[in-house]
Design an enzyme around this catalytic site. Structure first.
Site, PDB file in Angstrom:
ATOM      1  N   CYS A   1      -4.713   2.495  -3.656  1.00 57.02           N
ATOM      2  CA  CYS A   1      -3.447   2.938  -3.045  1.00 57.02           C
ATOM      3  C   CYS A   1      -2.342   1.899  -3.208  1.00 57.02           C
ATOM      4  O   CYS A   1      -1.483   1.753  -2.323  1.00 57.02           O
ATOM      5  CB  CYS A   1      -3.618   3.291  -1.567  1.00 57.02           C
ATOM      6  SG  CYS A   1      -4.751   4.643  -1.291  1.00 57.02           S
TER       7      CYS A   1
ATOM      8  N   HIS B   1       0.870  -1.177   0.000  1.00 55.79           N
ATOM      9  CA  HIS B   1       0.000   0.000   0.000  1.00 55.79           C
ATOM     10  C   HIS B   1       0.912   1.233   0.000  1.00 55.79           C
ATOM     11  O   HIS B   1       2.036   1.178   0.520  1.00 55.79           O
ATOM     12  CB  HIS B   1      -0.838  -0.047   1.277  1.00 55.79           C
ATOM     13  CG  HIS B   1      -1.902   1.000   1.384  1.00 55.79           C
ATOM     14  ND1 HIS B   1      -1.631   2.276   1.837  1.00 55.79           N
ATOM     15  CD2 HIS B   1      -3.223   0.963   1.128  1.00 55.79           C
ATOM     16  CE1 HIS B   1      -2.759   2.978   1.855  1.00 55.79           C
ATOM     17  NE2 HIS B   1      -3.734   2.202   1.427  1.00 55.79           N
TER      18      HIS B   1
ATOM     19  N   LYS C   1     -10.579  -0.409  10.511  1.00 52.53           N
ATOM     20  CA  LYS C   1     -10.735  -1.593   9.665  1.00 52.53           C
ATOM     21  C   LYS C   1     -11.125  -2.815  10.485  1.00 52.53           C
ATOM     22  O   LYS C   1     -11.274  -3.909   9.958  1.00 52.53           O
ATOM     23  CB  LYS C   1      -9.434  -1.878   8.909  1.00 52.53           C
ATOM     24  CG  LYS C   1      -9.077  -0.793   7.876  1.00 52.53           C
ATOM     25  CD  LYS C   1      -7.885  -1.212   7.053  1.00 52.53           C
ATOM     26  CE  LYS C   1      -7.219  -0.078   6.330  1.00 52.53           C
ATOM     27  NZ  LYS C   1      -7.990   0.416   5.178  1.00 52.53           N
TER      28      LYS C   1
ATOM     29  N   GLN D   1      -4.467  -5.115   7.179  1.00 53.31           N
ATOM     30  CA  GLN D   1      -5.455  -6.088   6.691  1.00 53.31           C
ATOM     31  C   GLN D   1      -5.379  -7.431   7.392  1.00 53.31           C
ATOM     32  O   GLN D   1      -6.233  -8.287   7.155  1.00 53.31           O
ATOM     33  CB  GLN D   1      -5.289  -6.298   5.169  1.00 53.31           C
ATOM     34  CG  GLN D   1      -5.482  -5.058   4.320  1.00 53.31           C
ATOM     35  CD  GLN D   1      -6.870  -4.428   4.476  1.00 53.31           C
ATOM     36  OE1 GLN D   1      -7.812  -5.036   4.992  1.00 53.31           O
ATOM     37  NE2 GLN D   1      -6.998  -3.195   4.027  1.00 53.31           N
TER      38      GLN D   1
ATOM     39  N   ASP E   1       3.057  -4.392   8.224  1.00 49.75           N
ATOM     40  CA  ASP E   1       1.843  -3.621   7.988  1.00 49.75           C
ATOM     41  C   ASP E   1       0.675  -4.569   8.244  1.00 49.75           C
ATOM     42  O   ASP E   1       0.369  -5.427   7.419  1.00 49.75           O
ATOM     43  CB  ASP E   1       1.849  -3.088   6.555  1.00 49.75           C
ATOM     44  CG  ASP E   1       0.543  -2.395   6.193  1.00 49.75           C
ATOM     45  OD1 ASP E   1      -0.459  -2.567   6.911  1.00 49.75           O
ATOM     46  OD2 ASP E   1       0.520  -1.693   5.163  1.00 49.75           O
TER      47      ASP E   1
HETATM   48  N1  7TS Z   1      -1.769  -0.824   4.604  1.00 49.98           N
HETATM   49  C1  7TS Z   1      -2.673  -1.591   4.000  1.00 49.98           C
HETATM   50  C2  7TS Z   1      -2.302  -2.980   3.596  1.00 49.98           C
HETATM   51  C3  7TS Z   1      -3.948  -1.086   3.764  1.00 49.98           C
HETATM   52  O1  7TS Z   1      -4.863  -1.844   3.176  1.00 49.98           O
HETATM   53  C4  7TS Z   1      -4.260   0.245   4.164  1.00 49.98           C
HETATM   54  C5  7TS Z   1      -5.583   0.873   3.856  1.00 49.98           C
HETATM   55  C6  7TS Z   1      -3.275   0.975   4.809  1.00 49.98           C
HETATM   56  C7  7TS Z   1      -2.035   0.425   5.012  1.00 49.98           C
HETATM   57  C8  7TS Z   1      -3.521   2.364   5.308  1.00 49.98           C
HETATM   58  O2  7TS Z   1      -4.449   2.320   6.332  1.00 49.98           O
HETATM   59  P1  7TS Z   1      -4.935   3.703   6.965  1.00 49.98           P
HETATM   60  O3  7TS Z   1      -5.914   3.284   7.996  1.00 49.98           O
HETATM   61  O4  7TS Z   1      -3.738   4.355   7.518  1.00 49.98           O
HETATM   62  O5  7TS Z   1      -5.544   4.468   5.846  1.00 49.98           O
HETATM   63  N2  7TS Z   1      -6.243   0.322   2.751  1.00 49.98           N
HETATM   64  C9  7TS Z   1      -7.299   0.855   2.114  1.00 49.98           C
HETATM   65  C10 7TS Z   1      -7.899   0.252   1.022  1.00 49.98           C
HETATM   66  O6  7TS Z   1      -7.554  -0.821   0.565  1.00 49.98           O
HETATM   67  N3  7TS Z   1      -8.905   1.010   0.595  1.00 49.98           N
HETATM   68  O7  7TS Z   1      -8.971   2.108   1.369  1.00 49.98           O
HETATM   69  C11 7TS Z   1      -7.972   2.011   2.311  1.00 49.98           C
END
Ligand code: 7TS
Length: 408
Positions: free
Chosen positions: A366, A124, A227, A204, A201
């Site tokens: 992303c 990401h 999430k 997910q 990371d």
């Molecule tokens: N890493 C992964 C693997 C992710 O899927 C996401 C967000 C992030 C980092 C960043 O998370 P945040 O909470 O800091 O934004 N993924 C997604 C997506 O797949 N669609 O919208 C956000």
């Protein structure tokens, strides 16, 4: 170990609503953010109604209650990922901030010109750009574990990269596009064999299956509450105690200090050293409630349910002429199905599905470099969580047939 999905769905008020077209919401976008159960909404509501005050600052009843709630949530989050001590949980805004915190403090203290950082091709942007920024400043080297044709990481190429003596290996536990679950324990063990520090990371993985930082032997793990049935605005960074202890602070200000003079300061102890200013207190309470909720359902049961839905979804999607799926077989992935449909732009697919209430995301999610590797600008993506049903997968599939009809 099957879930009572009807009972689960009844806990999520948003799943009862309809869209403007009168369609029932079929929410297949939990990879972007999950929906929130009543337990979380009510915990935050109660906090504001009963206990709201600033933390760590007052001696009055409300301040003490707010502080206790904020810290109790930290203990819950620590236990959830089996952290040895709650001090090792730093509240951040989200996974993005967790990774940036490591890049900014550990990275700037430990990486110099020419040092190697290993990432993967399936990251990401939040696990790419912080390292790009450090590269611009420090002239570090970045290398990437390739994604193979079967959508898994090429571990032979990784072993070869390790011979170059990396300082850091930072990788996603589960891809938000492919759904690939990476062999984190093995990746970390191999990194440790050459003395590299590891960042996982967990955006997910932590929401979808039991993650144990001690079993993984992870040095750092970042994840987001939003999430995993919790609120937006809060996430966590787990770190090994010795690493966190040695790291310089991130943001400067109130609460992160032990003592301030006009011309100097002494940083506070962990975890406060990394939590400057008034934090997201109600959100921390919601985070704790989300963890309680997930544990009450059971992480193994959630993972098994998602696996069943994903297997069914992949089977049904595969049957549709013109659909191309991106991701490994169901046994190697979590609840994500990214696909293209011949001759139709992924945004059009998402827009037409939305008419029947089916919510999927379209775009590069992303993960632009990953899409570039496949030579496509975008995919449509359906993703699944504990509240999704096979009926909803059927609605997605029927919707895609409708799209095909419309586009001839
Ligand atoms: N890493 C992964 C693997 C992710 O899927 C996401 C967000 C992030 C980092 C960043 O998370 P945040 O909470 O800091 O934004 N993924 C997604 C997506 O797949 N669609 O919208 C956000």
């Amino acid at each position: 170990m099957s879930l009572n999905v009807n009972e689960i769905r009844s806990q999520f008020p948003i799943l009862q609503r309809e869209t403007a077209t009168g369609a029932r919401v079929v929410y297949l976008d939990s990879t972007a953010t999950s929906q929130k159960p009543l337990a979380v909404i009510e915990a935050m509501n109660d906090y504001y109604r009963r206990s709201n005050a600033n933390i760590h600052r007052g001696v009055h009843t409300l301040a003490e209650e707010a502080t206790a709630l904020y810290e109790e949530a930290r203990v819950k989050v620590a236990n959830f990922i089996h952290a040895p001590h709650p001090q090792q949980i730093i509240y951040t805004r989200n996974t993005t901030e967790s990774i940036n915190l490591v890049a900014y403090t550990w990275g700037r203290a430990n990486l110099k010109m020419g040092d190697l950082v290993i990432l993967t091709e399936m990251e990401h942007h939040s696990n790419l750009v912080p390292w790009h920024m450090l590269q611009a400043e420090r002239d570090i080297r970045l290398e990437f574990i390739p994604v193979r044709a079967d959508f898994t990481l090429d571990l032979d190429a990784y072993r070869a990269l390790l011979e170059q003596g990396p300082k850091l290996v930072s990788f996603t536990h589960m891809s938000n596009v492919l759904g690939t679950i990476n062999p984190a324990r093995e990746i970390i063990r191999l990194a440790h064999d050459v003395g590299a520090v590891t960042v996982v990371d967990g955006a997910q993985s932590v929401p979808h299956f039991a993650v144990d930082v001690q079993d993984l032997d992870a040095d750092f793990l970042g994840f987001s509450a939003h999430k995993m049935c919790g609120p937006t605005g809060i996430g966590a960074l787990y770190g090994k105690m010795d690493l966190l202890d040695e790291m310089p602070p991130f943001l400067g200000g109130g609460d992160m200090i032990k003592e301030v003079k006009l011309r100097s300061f002494r940083p506070n102890t962990l975890p406060h050293k990394f939590e400057a200013g008034t934090p997201a207190i109600a959100e921390a309470v919601g985070f704790g409630a989300a963890v309680d909720y997930l544990l009450s359902v059971g992480m193994d049961a959630i993972a098994e349910h998602e696996h069943q839905i994903t297997e069914y979804a992949l089977d049904r999607l595969e049957e549709i002429p013109g659909v191309k799926l991106f991701g490994p077989t169901a046994d190697k992935k979590g609840g994500v199905a990214a696909f293209t449909l011949d001759g139709v732009h992924p945004h059009d697919v998402a827009q037409i599905l939305d008419r029947d209430g089916v919510a999927v995301r379209a775009g590069h999610h992303c993960a632009q470099p990953l899409h570039e590797k496949f030579g496509i600008p975008a995919t449509s993506r359906a993703s699944f969580y504990l509240y999704n049903t096979k009926d909803e997968v059927d609605m997605l599939v029927n919707g895609i047939y409708k799209v095909k009809e419309l586009f001839g």
